[in-house]
Design a protein around this motif. Structure first.
Motif, PDB file in Angstrom:
ATOM      1  N   UNK A 143       0.197  -1.453   0.098  1.00 30.54           N
ATOM      2  CA  UNK A 143      -0.212  -0.169  -0.081  1.00 30.54           C
ATOM      3  C   UNK A 143       1.076   1.194  -0.153  1.00 30.54           C
ATOM      4  N   UNK A 144       1.973   1.307  -1.029  1.00 33.47           N
ATOM      5  CA  UNK A 144       2.942   2.387  -0.608  1.00 33.47           C
ATOM      6  C   UNK A 144       2.321   3.392  -2.088  1.00 33.47           C
ATOM      7  N   UNK A 145       2.080   4.925  -1.248  1.00 28.87           N
ATOM      8  CA  UNK A 145       1.420   5.663  -2.178  1.00 28.87           C
ATOM      9  C   UNK A 145       2.808   6.694  -2.519  1.00 28.87           C
ATOM     10  N   UNK A 146       1.948   6.659  -4.329  1.00 26.30           N
ATOM     11  CA  UNK A 146       3.087   7.334  -4.850  1.00 26.30           C
ATOM     12  C   UNK A 146       2.622   8.735  -5.019  1.00 26.30           C
ATOM     13  N   UNK A 147       3.709   9.737  -4.316  1.00 21.77           N
ATOM     14  CA  UNK A 147       3.122  11.147  -4.513  1.00 21.77           C
ATOM     15  C   UNK A 147       3.868  12.063  -5.064  1.00 21.77           C
TER      16      UNK A 147
END
Length: 254
Positions: A143-147
């Motif tokens: 669930x790493x979020x790309x920001x």
């Protein structure tokens, strides 16, 4: 799921991610050695060049082994000295630039906390060749979020601890760094802390990485970024002579 580092993984990473640099260095060293059969030149110059090329290739590996394989950096026991008081449900954020060696370890260390992981890598802005290579082999925390560095998708003052472990220097533009750290300040609780771990552009790292130390930024640069982002440098801890740990708080802390 726990991820264990392999023996000498720090050295392997340096060789793998900077293989373009080592290829050029080995070609240069080979040319210096072979050139004595093609040209006539001063033996002192020849040995100076041999030593310089050899030092430039070997020193980064020795220092990387010391810092990342023998100093027990990835045990994260050094964090205990910072007196980070975890409670059930504490919100922890770990930021990376597309190469994540730390999230699984942080989750193991702060088991009662809620860990969120963000990846701020932008291939159009963060153009270093080494990080492009590293991304291809990096594990990705679930669930790493790309920001984007201009916006962290979190509410104001909701984060207890925010970690930037050897990641922030991948943001090459000072303007972008300031914007990003303003966002870090925005999401940080008044009682929260930001931990920034970085090599610095200083004498020890010049001796370790020669011209490669230009990949890092000076302490003066970081202090200027923190100040303009409304963050207070509470303390700086040296983890070996080559690595600094900056502990930051919001300037508006009560």
């Amino acid at each position: 799921m726990e991820k264990r580092r392999r023996k000498f993984q720090g050295v392997v990473n340096i060789l793998s991610f900077n293989r373009h640099f080592y290829s050029i260095g080995l070609i240069g060293l080979g040319f210096v050695v072979l050139s004595q059969y093609l040209f006539t030149y001063n033996h002192s110059l020849k040995w100076f060049l041999v030593i310089a090329f050899t030092y430039g290739l070997v020193a980064p590996l020795v220092v990387s082994a010391y810092v990342y394989d023998f100093s027990r950096y990835y045990d994260f026991n050094w964090i205990d000295k910072l007196n980070l008081r975890e409670s059930v449900g504490s919100k922890i954020v770990n930021m990376n630039a597309g190469f994540d060696e730390t999230s699984y370890i942080l989750k193991e260390k702060f088991q009662e906390s809620n860990l969120q992981v963000f990846d701020f890598y932008d291939e159009m802005k963060h153009t270093e060749q080494a990080i492009k290579i590293a991304r291809k082999v990096s594990s990705v925390y679930p669930n790493t979020n790309i920001i984007n560095t201009s916006k962290i998708p979190l509410e104001d003052t909701c984060v207890d601890f925010l970690f930037l472990l050897s990641a922030a220097h991948e943001i090459r533009s000072n303007k972008e760094k300031i914007t990003f750290f303003k966002e870090c300040s925005r999401v940080l609780k008044n009682s929260g802390k930001i931990l920034v771990v970085e090599h610095l552009r200083d004498v020890p790292n010049f001796l370790a990485f020669s011209i490669g130390f230009t990949h890092f930024f000076s302490k003066k640069t970081w202090k200027n970024v923190f100040e303009k982002a409304n963050l207070k440098l509470k303390e700086e801890i040296k983890f070996t002579p080559f690595v600094s740990v900056f502990v930051l708080e919001n300037n508006n802390k009560n």
